[in-house]
Each structure stands twice: as C-alpha cells, then as structure tokens.
Design a protein around this motif. Structure first.
Motif, PDB file in Angstrom:
ATOM      1  N   SER A  23       1.365  -0.916  -0.080  1.00 14.83           N
ATOM      2  CA  SER A  23       0.172   0.121  -0.066  1.00 14.83           C
ATOM      3  C   SER A  23       0.830   0.890   0.152  1.00 14.83           C
ATOM      4  O   SER A  23       2.140   1.633   1.102  1.00 14.83           O
ATOM      5  CB  SER A  23      -1.237   0.240   1.488  1.00 14.83           C
ATOM      6  N   HIS A  24       0.800   2.001  -1.196  1.00  7.32           N
ATOM      7  CA  HIS A  24       1.309   3.148  -1.065  1.00  7.32           C
ATOM      8  C   HIS A  24       1.088   4.370   0.608  1.00  7.32           C
ATOM      9  O   HIS A  24       2.048   4.866   0.979  1.00  7.32           O
ATOM     10  CB  HIS A  24       0.688   4.326  -2.100  1.00  7.32           C
ATOM     11  N   GLU A  25       0.330   4.389   1.219  1.00  7.59           N
ATOM     12  CA  GLU A  25       0.364   4.916   2.286  1.00  7.59           C
ATOM     13  C   GLU A  25       1.296   4.159   3.599  1.00  7.59           C
ATOM     14  O   GLU A  25       1.277   5.071   4.562  1.00  7.59           O
ATOM     15  CB  GLU A  25      -1.785   4.624   3.163  1.00  7.59           C
ATOM     16  N   ASP A  26       0.882   2.794   3.182  1.00  9.67           N
ATOM     17  CA  ASP A  26       1.936   1.863   4.643  1.00  9.67           C
ATOM     18  C   ASP A  26       3.138   2.316   3.737  1.00  9.67           C
ATOM     19  O   ASP A  26       3.324   2.455   5.368  1.00  9.67           O
ATOM     20  CB  ASP A  26       1.687   0.313   4.442  1.00  9.67           C
ATOM     21  N   VAL A  27       3.461   2.029   3.165  1.00 10.35           N
ATOM     22  CA  VAL A  27       4.904   2.229   2.606  1.00 10.35           C
ATOM     23  C   VAL A  27       5.780   4.526   3.521  1.00 10.35           C
ATOM     24  O   VAL A  27       6.329   4.521   3.731  1.00 10.35           O
ATOM     25  CB  VAL A  27       5.182   2.846   0.699  1.00 10.35           C
ATOM     26  N   LEU A  28       4.766   4.956   2.934  1.00  6.18           N
ATOM     27  CA  LEU A  28       4.671   6.192   3.190  1.00  6.18           C
ATOM     28  C   LEU A  28       4.555   6.542   4.448  1.00  6.18           C
ATOM     29  O   LEU A  28       5.718   6.963   5.331  1.00  6.18           O
ATOM     30  CB  LEU A  28       3.847   7.507   2.543  1.00  6.18           C
ATOM     31  N   LYS A  29       3.886   5.608   4.593  1.00  5.69           N
ATOM     32  CA  LYS A  29       3.790   5.743   6.977  1.00  5.69           C
ATOM     33  C   LYS A  29       4.848   4.886   7.382  1.00  5.69           C
ATOM     34  O   LYS A  29       5.776   5.612   8.827  1.00  5.69           O
ATOM     35  CB  LYS A  29       2.739   5.180   7.629  1.00  5.69           C
ATOM     36  N   ASN A  30       5.296   3.883   7.122  1.00  5.04           N
ATOM     37  CA  ASN A  30       6.663   3.132   7.597  1.00  5.04           C
ATOM     38  C   ASN A  30       8.585   4.294   7.022  1.00  5.04           C
ATOM     39  O   ASN A  30       8.663   4.110   7.821  1.00  5.04           O
ATOM     40  CB  ASN A  30       7.063   1.633   7.203  1.00  5.04           C
ATOM     41  N   LEU A  31       7.782   4.453   5.959  1.00  3.23           N
ATOM     42  CA  LEU A  31       9.062   5.664   5.751  1.00  3.23           C
ATOM     43  C   LEU A  31       9.245   6.578   6.546  1.00  3.23           C
ATOM     44  O   LEU A  31      10.270   7.081   7.417  1.00  3.23           O
ATOM     45  CB  LEU A  31       8.681   6.408   4.371  1.00  3.23           C
ATOM     46  N   ARG A  32       8.464   7.600   6.519  1.00  2.45           N
ATOM     47  CA  ARG A  32       8.160   8.762   7.651  1.00  2.45           C
ATOM     48  C   ARG A  32       8.634   8.237   9.457  1.00  2.45           C
ATOM     49  O   ARG A  32       9.368   9.097   9.909  1.00  2.45           O
ATOM     50  CB  ARG A  32       7.055   9.661   7.988  1.00  2.45           C
ATOM     51  N   LYS A  33       8.132   6.758   9.673  1.00  3.11           N
ATOM     52  CA  LYS A  33       8.390   6.267  10.975  1.00  3.11           C
ATOM     53  C   LYS A  33      10.492   6.443  10.797  1.00  3.11           C
ATOM     54  O   LYS A  33      11.014   6.547  12.097  1.00  3.11           O
ATOM     55  CB  LYS A  33       7.212   5.326  11.398  1.00  3.11           C
ATOM     56  N   THR A  34      10.492   5.421   9.798  1.00  2.26           N
ATOM     57  CA  THR A  34      12.241   5.157  10.413  1.00  2.26           C
ATOM     58  C   THR A  34      12.571   6.383  10.088  1.00  2.26           C
ATOM     59  O   THR A  34      13.746   6.922  10.790  1.00  2.26           O
ATOM     60  CB  THR A  34      12.143   3.989   9.111  1.00  2.26           C
ATOM     61  N   ARG A  35      12.282   7.545   8.765  1.00  2.00           N
ATOM     62  CA  ARG A  35      12.849   8.062   9.359  1.00  2.00           C
ATOM     63  C   ARG A  35      12.962   9.016  10.346  1.00  2.00           C
ATOM     64  O   ARG A  35      14.038   9.874  10.465  1.00  2.00           O
ATOM     65  CB  ARG A  35      12.190   9.946   7.670  1.00  2.00           C
ATOM     66  N   TYR A  89      25.784   0.035  16.160  1.00  2.00           N
ATOM     67  CA  TYR A  89      25.409   1.474  15.753  1.00  2.00           C
ATOM     68  C   TYR A  89      24.898   1.564  13.970  1.00  2.00           C
ATOM     69  O   TYR A  89      24.082   1.833  13.094  1.00  2.00           O
ATOM     70  CB  TYR A  89      26.377   2.546  15.784  1.00  2.00           C
ATOM     71  N   ILE A  90      26.043   1.346  13.022  1.00  2.00           N
ATOM     72  CA  ILE A  90      25.841   0.983  11.472  1.00  2.00           C
ATOM     73  C   ILE A  90      26.086   0.308  11.089  1.00  2.00           C
ATOM     74  O   ILE A  90      24.399   0.916  10.219  1.00  2.00           O
ATOM     75  CB  ILE A  90      28.075   1.041  11.350  1.00  2.00           C
ATOM     76  N   LYS A  91      25.330  -1.237  12.002  1.00  2.00           N
ATOM     77  CA  LYS A  91      24.749  -1.907  10.996  1.00  2.00           C
ATOM     78  C   LYS A  91      22.826  -1.963  10.984  1.00  2.00           C
ATOM     79  O   LYS A  91      21.898  -2.049  10.121  1.00  2.00           O
ATOM     80  CB  LYS A  91      24.909  -3.329  11.852  1.00  2.00           C
ATOM     81  N   LEU A  92      22.687  -0.989  11.960  1.00  2.00           N
ATOM     82  CA  LEU A  92      21.122  -1.233  12.729  1.00  2.00           C
ATOM     83  C   LEU A  92      21.102   0.592  11.523  1.00  2.00           C
ATOM     84  O   LEU A  92      20.015   0.256  10.732  1.00  2.00           O
ATOM     85  CB  LEU A  92      20.991  -0.001  14.124  1.00  2.00           C
ATOM     86  N   GLU A  93      21.438   1.469  11.208  1.00  2.00           N
ATOM     87  CA  GLU A  93      21.410   2.833  10.989  1.00  2.00           C
ATOM     88  C   GLU A  93      21.567   1.607   9.644  1.00  2.00           C
ATOM     89  O   GLU A  93      20.637   1.971   8.569  1.00  2.00           O
ATOM     90  CB  GLU A  93      22.474   3.617  10.984  1.00  2.00           C
ATOM     91  N   GLU A  94      22.542   1.026   8.579  1.00  2.00           N
ATOM     92  CA  GLU A  94      22.371   0.408   7.662  1.00  2.00           C
ATOM     93  C   GLU A  94      21.062  -0.331   6.430  1.00  2.00           C
ATOM     94  O   GLU A  94      20.848  -0.146   6.244  1.00  2.00           O
ATOM     95  CB  GLU A  94      23.346  -0.050   7.038  1.00  2.00           C
ATOM     96  N   ALA A  95      20.717  -1.065   8.499  1.00  2.00           N
ATOM     97  CA  ALA A  95      19.697  -1.618   7.683  1.00  2.00           C
ATOM     98  C   ALA A  95      18.484  -0.765   7.737  1.00  2.00           C
ATOM     99  O   ALA A  95      17.624  -0.951   6.899  1.00  2.00           O
ATOM    100  CB  ALA A  95      19.394  -2.665   8.843  1.00  2.00           C
ATOM    101  N   LYS A  96      18.078   0.321   9.023  1.00  2.00           N
ATOM    102  CA  LYS A  96      16.784   1.010   8.027  1.00  2.00           C
ATOM    103  C   LYS A  96      16.610   1.480   7.132  1.00  2.00           C
ATOM    104  O   LYS A  96      15.509   1.691   6.190  1.00  2.00           O
ATOM    105  CB  LYS A  96      17.180   1.638   9.552  1.00  2.00           C
ATOM    106  N   LEU A  97      17.935   1.805   6.897  1.00  2.14           N
ATOM    107  CA  LEU A  97      18.035   2.954   5.558  1.00  2.14           C
ATOM    108  C   LEU A  97      17.898   1.920   3.808  1.00  2.14           C
ATOM    109  O   LEU A  97      17.153   3.059   3.638  1.00  2.14           O
ATOM    110  CB  LEU A  97      19.862   3.658   5.042  1.00  2.14           C
ATOM    111  N   GLU A  98      17.645   0.989   4.210  1.00  2.00           N
ATOM    112  CA  GLU A  98      18.025  -0.317   2.505  1.00  2.00           C
ATOM    113  C   GLU A  98      16.554  -0.842   3.028  1.00  2.00           C
ATOM    114  O   GLU A  98      16.335  -0.803   1.773  1.00  2.00           O
ATOM    115  CB  GLU A  98      19.237  -1.646   3.194  1.00  2.00           C
ATOM    116  N   GLU A  99      15.876  -0.779   4.119  1.00  2.00           N
ATOM    117  CA  GLU A  99      14.627  -0.866   4.297  1.00  2.00           C
ATOM    118  C   GLU A  99      13.564   0.065   3.265  1.00  2.00           C
ATOM    119  O   GLU A  99      13.110   0.223   3.232  1.00  2.00           O
ATOM    120  CB  GLU A  99      14.076  -1.411   5.422  1.00  2.00           C
ATOM    121  N   MET A 100      14.398   1.470   3.898  1.00  4.77           N
ATOM    122  CA  MET A 100      13.253   2.626   3.185  1.00  4.77           C
ATOM    123  C   MET A 100      13.959   2.672   1.532  1.00  4.77           C
ATOM    124  O   MET A 100      12.556   2.309   1.042  1.00  4.77           O
ATOM    125  CB  MET A 100      14.036   3.821   4.023  1.00  4.77           C
TER     126      MET A 100
END
Length: 199
Positions: free
Chosen positions: A21-33, A172-183
């Motif tokens: 869903s477009h809304e779900d992706v944007l919601k998760n994107l904003r939450k992670t960001r 810290y690097i691994k966690l941040e990389e994983a979050k950015l890669e998921e986005m």
C-alpha cells in the motif's frame, strides 16, 4: 527443450511479492526517518552539552601549560565539527521534497546511506584520533597535579572507553544501514509496482 521446461517450471512456481500500500510505505518511511532524525538530534544535543562543558572548564580553570590549551582547542573543534556534521545529516534525512518523485528520492536515500557509512567509518576514526589526542594533551598538565596511579587509571579508562565506543559504533552502523536499506527497498518495490501498473 528440457532446460526450457525447467525454466518454465521455476517461472510458474515463483511466488510473487504481495502488493504494498502506498500509504503504508509512506507511513513506515516517515516513522523510520523520524527515528533516525531523533537519534541525530540527541547526538547533536549531547555534543553541544559536551562543547559547553569544555568551554566552561577552559575558561574557569587556570591552566598554565600550552598543551592543555591546545587540547581544549582540539576537543572543542572536534565537538563543533561533529555538531555541524549532525546538522547536515539531520537536514538531509528530513528532506522530503522529493517524495513526489520516487526515483529521485531513492537516489537521494542511496547517496545519504553511502555518505553516512563514510562518516561513521572513516571520518569517525579521524574524529576519534583527534579527540583522543586532545584528551592525552589535557592529561599532561593534570598528571603533574595528581598521583601517577590516578593518571594511569584515567588514561587506561579513556582508551577502554574509546575501544567500547568503536564496538558500539559497529552495531550502530549495522542498525542504521538496515533501516536505510529497508526504506530504499520499500520505495523501490512501490516504484516498480507503479511501473507495472502503468504498463
């Protein structure tokens, strides 16, 4: 012909990814960001407090050796460099004017991820070397005022703390990389989904 049948079988057995869903992706994107931006803000505030404390100690203490003044200049400069880097990264992660252009935003995130990796590895090592040098220069004057075992203990603790920070930095690097890669992957998947719909 046998190879063609095997390929056909693999093609038909392949599970297609469910549509997102477009809304779900944007919601998760904003939450992670927002989570990543909050961490940067906390780091900025923490380093600002450290810089303020160092400036206060420098002004309030009657240091006599030039090494201590050099140590303060190096340490405070490191703090300001880190704060400026965090401000830049904070503004870049919060930049959402490209959300209506998915391909551009995906490229923006990929560049940000690459730049953050360089900052968290190479630039962080240089930052740590300078900060440690400042700390050691500071303790030259302190070593004349305290006993040898206190100086050795404090310097040992400093190096243990720096080693611990490097271990934490890897996590810290691994966690941040994983979050950015998921986005990035979610946006790419959504972008591909829209491309498939348009065809």
């Amino acid at each position: 012909m046998k190879d063609f049948e095997a390929l056909k079988s693999i093609w038909h057995d392949q599970v297609t990814l469910p549509k997102v869903s477009h809304e779900d992706v944007l919601k998760n994107l904003r939450k992670t960001r927002n989570g990543l931006a909050s961490k940067l803000l906390i780091e900025m505030i923490g380093m600002g407090i450290a810089a303020a404390v160092l400036i206060y100690v420098w002004i309030a203490s009657p240091f006599t050796m030039w090494t201590t003044h050099l140590a303060m200049i190096i340490s405070i400069s490191c703090c300001f460099y880190y704060i400026l880097a965090m401000i830049s990264n904070y503004r870049r992660i919060n930049y959402d004017k490209l959300l209506d252009r998915p391909e551009c935003y995906i490229n923006h995130l990929k560049k940000y991820k690459h730049d953050r990796y360089i900052f968290n590895t190479r630039k962080y090592k240089v930052f740590s070397i300078f900060f440690t040098a400042g700390f050691i220069l500071y303790f030259i004057e302190i070593s004349f005022m305290t006993s040898l075992w206190v100086t050795v203990m404090v310097i040992s603790f400093t190096f243990l703390w720096i080693a611990f920070c490097f271990v934490l930095m890897r996590t810290y690097i691994k966690l941040e990389e994983a979050k950015l890669e998921e986005m990035i992957q979610n946006l790419e998947r959504l972008h591909k989904q829209f491309e498939d719909t348009d065809q």
